[in-house]
Scaffold this motif. Structure first.
Motif, PDB file in Angstrom:
ATOM      1  N   PRO A 120     -15.331   1.894  -8.765  1.00  6.95           N
ATOM      2  CA  PRO A 120     -15.912   2.367  -7.508  1.00  6.95           C
ATOM      3  C   PRO A 120     -15.228   3.663  -7.062  1.00  6.95           C
ATOM      4  CG  PRO A 120     -14.317   0.655  -7.039  1.00  6.95           C
ATOM      5  CD  PRO A 120     -14.334   0.831  -8.539  1.00  6.95           C
ATOM      6  N   LEU A 121     -15.591   4.770  -7.679  1.00 10.37           N
ATOM      7  CA  LEU A 121     -14.880   6.029  -7.468  1.00 10.37           C
ATOM      8  C   LEU A 121     -14.878   6.447  -6.004  1.00 10.37           C
ATOM      9  CD1 LEU A 121     -16.128   8.052 -10.570  1.00 10.37           C
ATOM     10  CD2 LEU A 121     -14.004   6.749 -10.319  1.00 10.37           C
ATOM     11  N   ASP A 122     -16.006   6.286  -5.315  1.00 11.82           N
ATOM     12  CA  ASP A 122     -16.074   6.724  -3.920  1.00 11.82           C
ATOM     13  C   ASP A 122     -15.152   5.892  -3.036  1.00 11.82           C
ATOM     14  OD1 ASP A 122     -17.877   8.674  -4.586  1.00 11.82           O
ATOM     15  OD2 ASP A 122     -19.650   7.520  -3.984  1.00 11.82           O
ATOM     16  N   LEU A 123     -15.046   4.592  -3.334  1.00 14.20           N
ATOM     17  CA  LEU A 123     -14.154   3.735  -2.546  1.00 14.20           C
ATOM     18  C   LEU A 123     -12.688   4.061  -2.806  1.00 14.20           C
ATOM     19  CD1 LEU A 123     -15.762   0.161  -2.770  1.00 14.20           C
ATOM     20  CD2 LEU A 123     -15.796   1.742  -0.834  1.00 14.20           C
ATOM     21  N   MET A 124     -12.366   4.421  -4.034  1.00 11.77           N
ATOM     22  CA  MET A 124     -10.969   4.643  -4.403  1.00 11.77           C
ATOM     23  C   MET A 124     -10.466   6.036  -4.064  1.00 11.77           C
ATOM     24  SD  MET A 124     -10.491   2.624  -8.035  1.00 11.77           S
ATOM     25  CE  MET A 124     -11.545   3.745  -8.966  1.00 11.77           C
ATOM     26  N   ARG A 125     -11.361   6.986  -3.931  1.00 17.37           N
ATOM     27  CA  ARG A 125     -10.943   8.377  -3.748  1.00 17.37           C
ATOM     28  C   ARG A 125     -10.132   8.534  -2.457  1.00 17.37           C
ATOM     29  NH1 ARG A 125     -12.907  12.294  -6.616  1.00 17.37           N
ATOM     30  NH2 ARG A 125     -14.816  11.090  -7.071  1.00 17.37           N
ATOM     31  N   GLY A 126      -8.965   9.165  -2.586  1.00 16.18           N
ATOM     32  CA  GLY A 126      -8.129   9.434  -1.430  1.00 16.18           C
ATOM     33  C   GLY A 126      -7.336   8.237  -0.920  1.00 16.18           C
ATOM     34  N   THR A 127      -7.309   7.146  -1.678  1.00 16.26           N
ATOM     35  CA  THR A 127      -6.590   5.946  -1.249  1.00 16.26           C
ATOM     36  C   THR A 127      -5.190   5.903  -1.860  1.00 16.26           C
ATOM     37  OG1 THR A 127      -7.496   4.641  -3.088  1.00 16.26           O
ATOM     38  CG2 THR A 127      -8.738   4.645  -1.023  1.00 16.26           C
ATOM     39  N   ARG A 128      -4.447   4.859  -1.498  1.00 13.62           N
ATOM     40  CA  ARG A 128      -3.094   4.647  -2.009  1.00 13.62           C
ATOM     41  C   ARG A 128      -3.149   3.570  -3.096  1.00 13.62           C
ATOM     42  NH1 ARG A 128      -0.607   2.808   3.491  1.00 13.62           N
ATOM     43  NH2 ARG A 128      -2.692   1.833   3.478  1.00 13.62           N
ATOM     44  N   PHE A 157      -6.332   9.477  -6.484  1.00  5.69           N
ATOM     45  CA  PHE A 157      -5.631   8.761  -5.416  1.00  5.69           C
ATOM     46  C   PHE A 157      -4.766   9.732  -4.613  1.00  5.69           C
ATOM     47  CE2 PHE A 157      -6.205   5.846  -9.009  1.00  5.69           C
ATOM     48  CZ  PHE A 157      -6.987   4.882  -8.401  1.00  5.69           C
ATOM     49  N   ALA A 158      -4.653   9.472  -3.325  1.00  7.70           N
ATOM     50  CA  ALA A 158      -3.827  10.313  -2.459  1.00  7.70           C
ATOM     51  C   ALA A 158      -2.353  10.037  -2.660  1.00  7.70           C
ATOM     52  CB  ALA A 158      -4.205  10.089  -0.989  1.00  7.70           C
ATOM     53  N   GLU A 159      -2.014   8.757  -2.929  1.00  4.08           N
ATOM     54  CA  GLU A 159      -0.620   8.361  -3.115  1.00  4.08           C
ATOM     55  C   GLU A 159      -0.568   7.249  -4.161  1.00  4.08           C
ATOM     56  OE1 GLU A 159       1.379   7.189   0.474  1.00  4.08           O
ATOM     57  OE2 GLU A 159       0.287   8.656   1.688  1.00  4.08           O
ATOM     58  N   THR A 160       0.608   7.089  -4.763  1.00  4.13           N
ATOM     59  CA  THR A 160       0.837   5.974  -5.678  1.00  4.13           C
ATOM     60  C   THR A 160       2.127   5.271  -5.287  1.00  4.13           C
ATOM     61  OG1 THR A 160       1.983   7.375  -7.281  1.00  4.13           O
ATOM     62  CG2 THR A 160      -0.396   7.051  -7.593  1.00  4.13           C
ATOM     63  N   LEU A 170      -0.372  -6.846  -5.438  1.00  2.00           N
ATOM     64  CA  LEU A 170      -1.308  -7.601  -4.599  1.00  2.00           C
ATOM     65  C   LEU A 170      -0.811  -7.669  -3.154  1.00  2.00           C
ATOM     66  CD1 LEU A 170      -1.963 -10.538  -7.067  1.00  2.00           C
ATOM     67  CD2 LEU A 170      -3.746  -9.075  -6.151  1.00  2.00           C
ATOM     68  N   LYS A 171       0.474  -7.949  -3.000  1.00  2.00           N
ATOM     69  CA  LYS A 171       1.041  -8.041  -1.654  1.00  2.00           C
ATOM     70  C   LYS A 171       0.965  -6.704  -0.940  1.00  2.00           C
ATOM     71  CE  LYS A 171       4.422 -11.718  -2.657  1.00  2.00           C
ATOM     72  NZ  LYS A 171       5.873 -12.037  -2.735  1.00  2.00           N
ATOM     73  N   ALA A 172       1.195  -5.616  -1.666  1.00  2.00           N
ATOM     74  CA  ALA A 172       1.158  -4.297  -1.049  1.00  2.00           C
ATOM     75  C   ALA A 172      -0.223  -3.987  -0.489  1.00  2.00           C
ATOM     76  CB  ALA A 172       1.582  -3.230  -2.060  1.00  2.00           C
ATOM     77  N   VAL A 173      -1.265  -4.364  -1.241  1.00  2.00           N
ATOM     78  CA  VAL A 173      -2.627  -4.149  -0.750  1.00  2.00           C
ATOM     79  C   VAL A 173      -2.930  -5.112   0.390  1.00  2.00           C
ATOM     80  CG1 VAL A 173      -5.075  -4.183  -1.369  1.00  2.00           C
ATOM     81  CG2 VAL A 173      -3.392  -3.256  -2.979  1.00  2.00           C
ATOM     82  N   ARG A 174      -2.585  -6.356   0.222  1.00  2.00           N
ATOM     83  CA  ARG A 174      -2.816  -7.357   1.275  1.00  2.00           C
ATOM     84  C   ARG A 174      -2.168  -6.946   2.581  1.00  2.00           C
ATOM     85  NH1 ARG A 174       0.763 -12.476   0.631  1.00  2.00           N
ATOM     86  NH2 ARG A 174       2.214 -10.887   1.373  1.00  2.00           N
ATOM     87  N   ASP A 175      -0.937  -6.419   2.516  1.00  2.00           N
ATOM     88  CA  ASP A 175      -0.159  -6.103   3.713  1.00  2.00           C
ATOM     89  C   ASP A 175      -0.413  -4.702   4.262  1.00  2.00           C
ATOM     90  OD1 ASP A 175       0.901  -8.625   3.322  1.00  2.00           O
ATOM     91  OD2 ASP A 175       2.788  -7.895   2.461  1.00  2.00           O
ATOM     92  N   GLY A 176      -1.265  -3.925   3.583  1.00  2.00           N
ATOM     93  CA  GLY A 176      -1.618  -2.611   4.093  1.00  2.00           C
ATOM     94  C   GLY A 176      -0.706  -1.486   3.687  1.00  2.00           C
ATOM     95  N   ARG A 177       0.247  -1.747   2.781  1.00  2.00           N
ATOM     96  CA  ARG A 177       1.129  -0.681   2.303  1.00  2.00           C
ATOM     97  C   ARG A 177       0.469   0.140   1.199  1.00  2.00           C
ATOM     98  NH1 ARG A 177       4.947  -3.009  -0.317  1.00  2.00           N
ATOM     99  NH2 ARG A 177       4.308  -5.177  -0.025  1.00  2.00           N
ATOM    100  N   ALA A 178      -0.608  -0.381   0.651  1.00  2.00           N
ATOM    101  CA  ALA A 178      -1.434   0.316  -0.335  1.00  2.00           C
ATOM    102  C   ALA A 178      -2.870  -0.123  -0.094  1.00  2.00           C
ATOM    103  CB  ALA A 178      -0.987  -0.007  -1.762  1.00  2.00           C
TER     104      ALA A 178
END
Length: 239
Positions: A120-128, A157-160, A170-178
């Motif tokens: 899903p390129l549009d969803l992922m673009r500019g994300t962490r 991606f904007a950040e890694t 998984l935790k990083a995405v769940r908790d909003g850090r990514a």
């Protein structure tokens, strides 16, 4: 005491170590029945690179990322696990789920039947992006390789954020850090069993289907021993 060591570290989450140990006991007894002095218990070491390169390694799981980065000089492939029980898996091949929070996508995307990547390129673009490590095929390399097929790079991606493990990603995405991560389909199944809060994540895409984690033994093992190991454990042949 056996001179050999064995390890099954790749899906050895604390909550299912009894299952991992039971799997090893079954294989240990089968190995011993064929005259192989298999160790009584698994070795659990934090230094996987040292473990994989140990000349006394009888049996272990590894990843194709480290194999392609030089580990193949030290080990011999025994076979592949079967991923057919997991969505995104088929025999010796597996895919990674691409996960984001449900605020981005309300419904899960099913694994493509043809095993091709669905990004899903549009969803992922500019994300962490959270990833476990750069040598992980399922957590990093597969995604980067699939992006190339769409004429994209990691610069999408904007950040890694390197997390050190699938569960940590998984935790990083769940908790909003990514915002997004790629996790192999079996690790995702474990997360659904054991990790709180993953019901707040959604599958927004899939990496292409690739060979799963290989089981290996030390190159010190003679061909006759390698064949007896293969006869003792129920694995898919390495294509």
């Amino acid at each position: 005491m056996s001179e050999w060591i064995a390890a099954l570290p790749m899906y050895d989450w604390p909550e299912c170590r009894d299952e991992t140990d039971a799997q090893w006991r079954s294989w240990r007894d089968a190995l011993r029945a064929r005259g192989i002095d298999a160790p009584e218990n698994l070795t659990r070491s934090g230094d996987l690179q040292a473990l994989w390169r140990n000349p006394h390694l009888l049996l272990a799981q590894t990843c194709w990322g480290p194999m392609e980065a030089g580990l193949a000089e030290h080990v011999c492939v025994i076979g592949q696990p079967d991923y057919s029980a997991y969505e995104g898996g088929e025999g010796a091949y597996y895919s990674s789920v691409i996960l984001m929070r449900k605020s981005v996508a309300r419904c899960d995307v099913a694994a493509p039947a043809d095993g091709r990547a669905h990004l899903p390129l549009d969803l992922m673009r500019g994300t962490r992006l959270a990833y476990n490590e750069v040598l992980s095929r399922s957590g990093f390399l597969a995604l980067i390789q699939d992006l190339k097929e769409f004429n994209e790079t990691i610069d999408l991606f904007a950040e890694t954020l390197e997390t050190g493990g699938h569960r940590a990603s998984l935790k990083a995405v769940r908790d909003g850090r990514a915002d997004v991560c790629a996790v192999d389909c079996r690790s995702w199944a474990l997360a659904q069993r054991f990790e709180p809060g993953v019901d707040g994540l959604r599958i927004v895409g899939w990496t292409a289907r690739r060979l799963g984690l290989p089981y290996v033994t030390s190159r010190r093992a003679r061909n006759s021993l390698v064949e007896r190991i293969r006869e003792s454990v129920n694995l898919n042949e390495w294509p």
